[in-house]
Scaffold this active site. Structure first.
Site, PDB file in Angstrom:
ATOM      1  N   LYS A  44       0.816  -1.215   0.000  1.00 31.58           N
ATOM      2  CA  LYS A  44       0.000   0.000   0.000  1.00 31.58           C
ATOM      3  C   LYS A  44       0.851   1.267   0.000  1.00 31.58           C
ATOM      4  CE  LYS A  44      -2.616   0.389   3.694  1.00 31.58           C
ATOM      5  NZ  LYS A  44      -3.532   0.092   4.829  1.00 31.58           N
ATOM      6  N   LYS A  45       1.883   1.286   0.843  1.00 35.52           N
ATOM      7  CA  LYS A  45       2.618   2.534   1.096  1.00 35.52           C
ATOM      8  C   LYS A  45       4.087   2.474   0.680  1.00 35.52           C
ATOM      9  CE  LYS A  45      -0.439   3.766   4.908  1.00 35.52           C
ATOM     10  NZ  LYS A  45      -0.613   3.999   6.348  1.00 35.52           N
TER      11      LYS A  45
HETATM   12  N1  CTP Z   1      -7.299   7.874  11.691  1.00 29.99           N
HETATM   13  C1  CTP Z   1      -8.093   8.910  12.200  1.00 29.99           C
HETATM   14  N2  CTP Z   1      -7.534  10.127  12.484  1.00 29.99           N
HETATM   15  C2  CTP Z   1      -6.216  10.330  12.252  1.00 29.99           C
HETATM   16  C3  CTP Z   1      -5.392   9.303  11.743  1.00 29.99           C
HETATM   17  C4  CTP Z   1      -5.966   8.071  11.470  1.00 29.99           C
HETATM   18  O1  CTP Z   1      -9.302   8.743  12.392  1.00 29.99           O
HETATM   19  N3  CTP Z   1      -5.727  11.542  12.511  1.00 29.99           N
HETATM   20  C5  CTP Z   1      -7.930   6.597  11.368  1.00 29.99           C
HETATM   21  C6  CTP Z   1      -7.859   6.273   9.876  1.00 29.99           C
HETATM   22  O2  CTP Z   1      -8.880   6.952   9.172  1.00 29.99           O
HETATM   23  C7  CTP Z   1      -8.051   4.776   9.873  1.00 29.99           C
HETATM   24  C8  CTP Z   1      -7.373   4.345  11.203  1.00 29.99           C
HETATM   25  O3  CTP Z   1      -7.229   5.534  11.992  1.00 29.99           O
HETATM   26  O4  CTP Z   1      -9.429   4.455   9.918  1.00 29.99           O
HETATM   27  C9  CTP Z   1      -6.015   3.722  10.962  1.00 29.99           C
HETATM   28  O5  CTP Z   1      -5.304   4.624  10.158  1.00 29.99           O
HETATM   29  P1  CTP Z   1      -3.789   4.442   9.729  1.00 29.99           P
HETATM   30  O6  CTP Z   1      -3.685   4.562   8.251  1.00 29.99           O
HETATM   31  O7  CTP Z   1      -3.200   3.261  10.373  1.00 29.99           O
HETATM   32  O8  CTP Z   1      -3.148   5.744  10.432  1.00 29.99           O
HETATM   33  P2  CTP Z   1      -2.576   7.085   9.817  1.00 29.99           P
HETATM   34  O9  CTP Z   1      -2.127   7.918  10.957  1.00 29.99           O
HETATM   35  O10 CTP Z   1      -3.572   7.696   8.862  1.00 29.99           O
HETATM   36  O11 CTP Z   1      -1.304   6.533   9.030  1.00 29.99           O
HETATM   37  P3  CTP Z   1      -0.506   7.104   7.780  1.00 29.99           P
HETATM   38  O12 CTP Z   1      -0.035   8.470   8.118  1.00 29.99           O
HETATM   39  O13 CTP Z   1       0.647   6.126   7.620  1.00 29.99           O
HETATM   40  O14 CTP Z   1      -1.451   7.064   6.597  1.00 29.99           O
END
Ligand code: CTP
Length: 132
Positions: A44-45
Protein backbone atom coordinates in the site's frame (compact mmCIF):
# COMPACT_ATOMS: atom_id res chain seq x y z
CA UNK A 1 -25.99 -7.35 19.68
CA UNK A 2 -24.42 -4.97 17.15
CA UNK A 3 -20.97 -5.99 15.93
CA UNK A 4 -18.58 -3.37 14.53
CA UNK A 5 -15.50 -3.97 12.41
CA UNK A 6 -12.72 -1.61 11.35
CA UNK A 7 -9.35 -1.92 9.64
CA UNK A 8 -6.03 -0.09 9.66
CA UNK A 9 -2.27 -0.30 10.08
CA UNK A 10 -2.18 1.53 13.43
CA UNK A 11 1.59 2.00 13.21
CA UNK A 12 3.27 4.34 15.75
CA UNK A 13 0.04 4.38 17.74
CA UNK A 14 -1.38 7.88 18.30
CA UNK A 15 -4.50 9.67 19.61
CA UNK A 16 -6.21 9.67 16.18
CA UNK A 17 -6.16 5.86 16.38
CA UNK A 18 -7.59 5.92 19.91
CA UNK A 19 -10.37 8.29 18.84
CA UNK A 20 -11.56 6.23 15.88
CA UNK A 21 -11.47 2.95 17.80
CA UNK A 22 -13.33 4.48 20.74
CA UNK A 23 -16.00 6.01 18.49
CA UNK A 24 -16.32 2.78 16.48
CA UNK A 25 -16.88 0.75 19.65
CA UNK A 26 -19.50 3.25 20.85
CA UNK A 27 -21.58 2.52 17.71
CA UNK A 28 -22.26 -1.03 18.95
CA UNK A 29 -21.53 -3.75 21.49
CA UNK A 30 -18.48 -5.49 20.08
CA UNK A 31 -15.47 -4.20 18.10
CA UNK A 32 -13.27 -6.32 15.83
CA UNK A 33 -10.13 -4.72 14.39
CA UNK A 34 -8.36 -5.98 11.27
CA UNK A 35 -4.72 -4.93 11.62
CA UNK A 36 -2.97 -4.67 8.24
CA UNK A 37 -0.07 -7.08 7.84
CA UNK A 38 3.47 -5.83 7.22
CA UNK A 39 3.28 -7.17 3.64
CA UNK A 40 -0.05 -5.42 2.95
CA UNK A 41 1.35 -2.17 4.31
CA UNK A 42 4.38 -2.49 2.04
CA UNK A 43 2.16 -3.02 -1.00
CA UNK A 44 0.00 0.00 0.00
CA UNK A 45 2.62 2.53 1.10
CA UNK A 46 5.87 1.15 -0.30
CA UNK A 47 7.45 0.96 3.16
CA UNK A 48 7.28 -1.41 6.08
CA UNK A 49 5.69 -0.16 9.31
CA UNK A 50 7.98 0.93 12.14
CA UNK A 51 6.26 -1.53 14.50
CA UNK A 52 5.96 -5.12 13.22
CA UNK A 53 2.54 -6.74 12.85
CA UNK A 54 2.83 -8.83 16.03
CA UNK A 55 3.55 -5.73 18.10
CA UNK A 56 0.73 -3.76 16.43
CA UNK A 57 -1.69 -6.64 17.09
CA UNK A 58 -0.60 -6.72 20.73
CA UNK A 59 -1.04 -2.96 21.17
CA UNK A 60 -4.52 -2.90 19.57
CA UNK A 61 -5.73 -5.98 21.46
CA UNK A 62 -4.73 -4.38 24.78
CA UNK A 63 -7.25 -1.51 24.37
CA UNK A 64 -10.36 -1.58 26.56
CA UNK A 65 -12.72 -0.81 23.66
CA UNK A 66 -11.32 -3.53 21.37
CA UNK A 67 -12.85 -7.01 21.72
CA UNK A 68 -11.15 -8.96 18.92
CA UNK A 69 -8.19 -8.50 16.55
CA UNK A 70 -6.93 -10.35 13.50
CA UNK A 71 -4.40 -9.84 10.73
CA UNK A 72 -5.74 -8.24 7.53
CA UNK A 73 -3.80 -9.69 4.59
CA UNK A 74 -5.62 -8.04 1.67
CA UNK A 75 -7.71 -4.87 1.17
CA UNK A 76 -9.99 -6.69 -1.26
CA UNK A 77 -11.08 -9.38 1.22
CA UNK A 78 -13.16 -7.02 3.37
CA UNK A 79 -16.42 -8.84 2.52
CA UNK A 80 -14.91 -12.21 3.49
CA UNK A 81 -13.60 -10.89 6.81
CA UNK A 82 -16.93 -9.15 7.51
CA UNK A 83 -18.92 -12.34 6.98
CA UNK A 84 -16.47 -14.41 9.03
CA UNK A 85 -16.63 -11.93 11.92
CA UNK A 86 -20.42 -11.46 11.51
CA UNK A 87 -20.05 -7.68 11.53
CA UNK A 88 -23.10 -5.39 11.15
CA UNK A 89 -21.23 -2.11 10.61
CA UNK A 90 -17.92 -1.42 8.86
CA UNK A 91 -16.29 1.76 10.20
CA UNK A 92 -13.55 3.53 8.27
CA UNK A 93 -11.92 6.96 8.59
CA UNK A 94 -13.15 9.50 6.05
CA UNK A 95 -9.79 9.36 4.23
CA UNK A 96 -11.43 6.22 2.73
CA UNK A 97 -14.74 7.97 1.90
CA UNK A 98 -16.70 5.95 -0.68
CA UNK A 99 -13.91 3.39 -1.19
CA UNK A 100 -15.71 0.56 0.61
CA UNK A 101 -19.32 1.24 -0.40
CA UNK A 102 -19.17 -1.96 -2.49
CA UNK A 103 -19.19 -3.93 0.78
CA UNK A 104 -22.90 -3.01 1.23
CA UNK A 105 -23.81 -4.91 -1.94
CA UNK A 106 -21.84 -8.04 -1.04
CA UNK A 107 -22.79 -8.34 2.66
CA UNK A 108 -25.52 -7.27 5.09
CA UNK A 109 -23.05 -4.82 6.62
CA UNK A 110 -23.55 -1.03 6.71
CA UNK A 111 -20.56 1.20 5.98
CA UNK A 112 -19.90 4.32 8.06
CA UNK A 113 -17.04 6.77 7.52
CA UNK A 114 -15.98 8.72 10.62
CA UNK A 115 -14.22 12.07 10.50
CA UNK A 116 -10.48 11.79 11.06
CA UNK A 117 -8.89 13.49 14.06
CA UNK A 118 -7.34 16.66 12.62
CA UNK A 119 -3.61 17.35 12.46
CA UNK A 120 -2.12 13.96 13.34
CA UNK A 121 -1.02 10.93 11.37
CA UNK A 122 1.62 8.22 11.61
CA UNK A 123 3.41 9.67 8.58
CA UNK A 124 3.46 13.12 10.17
CA UNK A 125 4.84 11.77 13.49
CA UNK A 126 7.61 9.92 11.62
CA UNK A 127 8.52 13.08 9.68
CA UNK A 128 8.64 15.18 12.88
CA UNK A 129 10.84 12.64 14.68
CA UNK A 130 13.18 12.47 11.65
CA UNK A 131 13.74 16.25 11.82
CA UNK A 132 14.61 16.31 15.56
N1 CTP B 1 -7.30 7.87 11.69
C1 CTP B 1 -8.09 8.91 12.20
N2 CTP B 1 -7.53 10.13 12.48
C2 CTP B 1 -6.22 10.33 12.25
C3 CTP B 1 -5.39 9.30 11.74
C4 CTP B 1 -5.97 8.07 11.47
O1 CTP B 1 -9.30 8.74 12.39
N3 CTP B 1 -5.73 11.54 12.51
C5 CTP B 1 -7.93 6.60 11.37
C6 CTP B 1 -7.86 6.27 9.88
O2 CTP B 1 -8.88 6.95 9.17
C7 CTP B 1 -8.05 4.78 9.87
C8 CTP B 1 -7.37 4.34 11.20
O3 CTP B 1 -7.23 5.53 11.99
O4 CTP B 1 -9.43 4.45 9.92
C9 CTP B 1 -6.02 3.72 10.96
O5 CTP B 1 -5.30 4.62 10.16
P1 CTP B 1 -3.79 4.44 9.73
O6 CTP B 1 -3.69 4.56 8.25
O7 CTP B 1 -3.20 3.26 10.37
O8 CTP B 1 -3.15 5.74 10.43
P2 CTP B 1 -2.58 7.09 9.82
O9 CTP B 1 -2.13 7.92 10.96
O10 CTP B 1 -3.57 7.70 8.86
O11 CTP B 1 -1.30 6.53 9.03
P3 CTP B 1 -0.51 7.10 7.78
O12 CTP B 1 -0.04 8.47 8.12
O13 CTP B 1 0.65 6.13 7.62
O14 CTP B 1 -1.45 7.06 6.60
Amino acid sequence: MKRIITFGTFDVFHVGHVNILERARNLGDHLTVGVSSDALNFSKKNRYPIYCQDDRLKIISSLKFVDDVFLEESLELKDIYIKKKQANILVMGDDWLGRFDWVKDKTDCDVIYLERTPAISTTQVIEIVKRI
